[in-house]
Write a protein that holds these residues in place. Structure first.
Motif, PDB file in Angstrom:
ATOM      1  N   ASP A  22       0.267  -1.263  -4.686  1.00  0.00           N
ATOM      2  CA  ASP A  22      -1.180  -0.175  -4.054  1.00  0.00           C
ATOM      3  C   ASP A  22      -2.119  -1.127  -5.163  1.00  0.00           C
ATOM      4  N   ILE A  23      -3.139  -0.258  -4.517  1.00  0.00           N
ATOM      5  CA  ILE A  23      -4.619  -1.224  -5.811  1.00  0.00           C
ATOM      6  C   ILE A  23      -5.124   0.451  -6.366  1.00  0.00           C
ATOM      7  N   GLU A  24      -4.689   1.439  -5.606  1.00  0.00           N
ATOM      8  CA  GLU A  24      -4.434   2.427  -6.573  1.00  0.00           C
ATOM      9  C   GLU A  24      -4.064   2.641  -7.217  1.00  0.00           C
ATOM     10  N   ALA A  25      -4.823   3.147  -9.140  1.00  0.00           N
ATOM     11  CA  ALA A  25      -3.885   3.230 -10.217  1.00  0.00           C
ATOM     12  C   ALA A  25      -2.680   4.364 -10.133  1.00  0.00           C
ATOM     13  N   GLU A  26      -3.600   5.196  -9.092  1.00  0.00           N
ATOM     14  CA  GLU A  26      -3.795   6.923  -9.352  1.00  0.00           C
ATOM     15  C   GLU A  26      -1.998   6.793  -8.150  1.00  0.00           C
ATOM     16  N   SER A  27      -2.314   5.826  -7.091  1.00  0.00           N
ATOM     17  CA  SER A  27      -1.154   5.843  -5.890  1.00  0.00           C
ATOM     18  C   SER A  27       0.297   5.226  -7.781  1.00  0.00           C
ATOM     19  N   ILE A  28      -0.121   4.194  -8.258  1.00  0.00           N
ATOM     20  CA  ILE A  28       0.719   3.879  -9.423  1.00  0.00           C
ATOM     21  C   ILE A  28       1.397   4.629 -10.182  1.00  0.00           C
ATOM     22  N   LEU A  60       0.737   7.833  -9.510  1.00  0.00           N
ATOM     23  CA  LEU A  60       2.360   9.263  -9.068  1.00  0.00           C
ATOM     24  C   LEU A  60       3.956   8.353  -8.967  1.00  0.00           C
ATOM     25  N   CYS A  61       4.124   6.744  -8.467  1.00  0.00           N
ATOM     26  CA  CYS A  61       5.323   6.687  -7.970  1.00  0.00           C
ATOM     27  C   CYS A  61       5.817   6.691  -9.224  1.00  0.00           C
ATOM     28  N   ARG A  62       5.159   6.673 -10.122  1.00  0.00           N
ATOM     29  CA  ARG A  62       5.722   5.755 -11.469  1.00  0.00           C
ATOM     30  C   ARG A  62       6.785   6.952 -12.367  1.00  0.00           C
ATOM     31  N   LYS A  63       5.597   7.889 -11.701  1.00  0.00           N
ATOM     32  CA  LYS A  63       6.625   9.347 -11.921  1.00  0.00           C
ATOM     33  C   LYS A  63       7.809   9.321 -11.349  1.00  0.00           C
ATOM     34  N   GLY A  84       0.670  -1.399   0.052  1.00  0.00           N
ATOM     35  CA  GLY A  84      -0.120   0.319  -0.458  1.00  0.00           C
ATOM     36  C   GLY A  84       1.019   1.469  -0.197  1.00  0.00           C
ATOM     37  N   CYS A  85       1.204   1.306  -1.463  1.00  0.00           N
ATOM     38  CA  CYS A  85       2.660   2.418  -1.237  1.00  0.00           C
ATOM     39  C   CYS A  85       2.744   4.294  -1.534  1.00  0.00           C
ATOM     40  N   GLY A  86       1.315   3.775  -1.599  1.00  0.00           N
ATOM     41  CA  GLY A  86       0.202   4.950  -1.793  1.00  0.00           C
ATOM     42  C   GLY A  86       0.989   6.475  -2.080  1.00  0.00           C
TER      43      GLY A  86
END
Length: 201
Positions: free
Chosen positions: A60-66, A68-71, A39-41
């Motif tokens: 993380d289950i949220e696409a927005e989290s992934i 954000l982290c990819r960027k 759940g990396c947020g």
């Protein structure tokens, strides 16, 4: 698509101060530095773990989290990201598992299987650092907004939490009761158990 409340939470935690529990956990890890962030947020723990030379697997289950982290970590080959739930994620072998304020949202019916996967992913002497939601937290009560946040809330008593670590050496156990406001300004009573524990050989 995540709700505006979840997006506010990501914004509020993107540069969150590293918790003492996580610093302790990192210092307990032996030579192999491979971590899983459950759940990396927005990636604040990933950032700290990378500063400590860990290879980080995060989900993380949220696409927005992934997204954000990819960027945020787009030039870092040692950050490996997946969009997945606790149940569907394929847990690699690791010396550290981090699950801060994330197991709160593991569906109750999945938790037994998920906990076995987490434990099995840890190498001998591997370290767990995470938190569990207590029964007196606002999220455990009727006023919690399940539509704006996450619909599943896992609530555990102190006895239930400690029972999870029967095959671990508990290095730190603390109970937190604080009052305040959520990132979107709603009043909140927190009741959280934080644990750092080392898996038995």
């Amino acid at each position: 698509m995540p709700s505006k409340e979840i997006l506010k939470y990501f914004d509020a935690t993107v540069d969150r101060k590293t918790r003492d529990d996580l610093k302790l956990a990192v210092n307990l890890v032996d030579d192999i530095k491979v971590a899983i962030d459950c759940g990396c947020g927005a990636g604040s723990d990933i950032s700290f773990l990378r500063s400590q030379d860990f290879i980080v697997h995060a989900f993380d289950i949220e696409a927005e989290s992934i997204s954000l982290c990819r960027k945020r970590f787009e030039d870092d080959r040692d950050v490996l990201l997946s969009q997945a739930s606790f149940k569907t994620y394929s847990y690699p072998s690791a010396s550290l598992v981090v699950a801060d304020a994330s197991l709160f949202f593991c569906p109750k019916e999945d938790f037994g299987e998920v906990w076995r996967k987490i434990t099995n992913s840890l190498i001998p002497n591997g370290v767990f650092s995470g938190s569990f939601l207590g029964p007196e937290d606002t999220m455990a009560g009727p006023d919690y907004n399940k539509e704006s946040y996450w619909p599943d809330v896992l609530v555990l008593t102190e006895e239930q939490v400690k029972k999870l670590f029967s095959n671990y050496k508990i290095e730190s156990f603390s109970e937190h009761r604080t009052s305040g406001k959520t990132p979107d300004g709603e009043p909140h009573q927190w009741h959280i158990f934080s644990v750092v524990a080392k898996k038995a050989i």
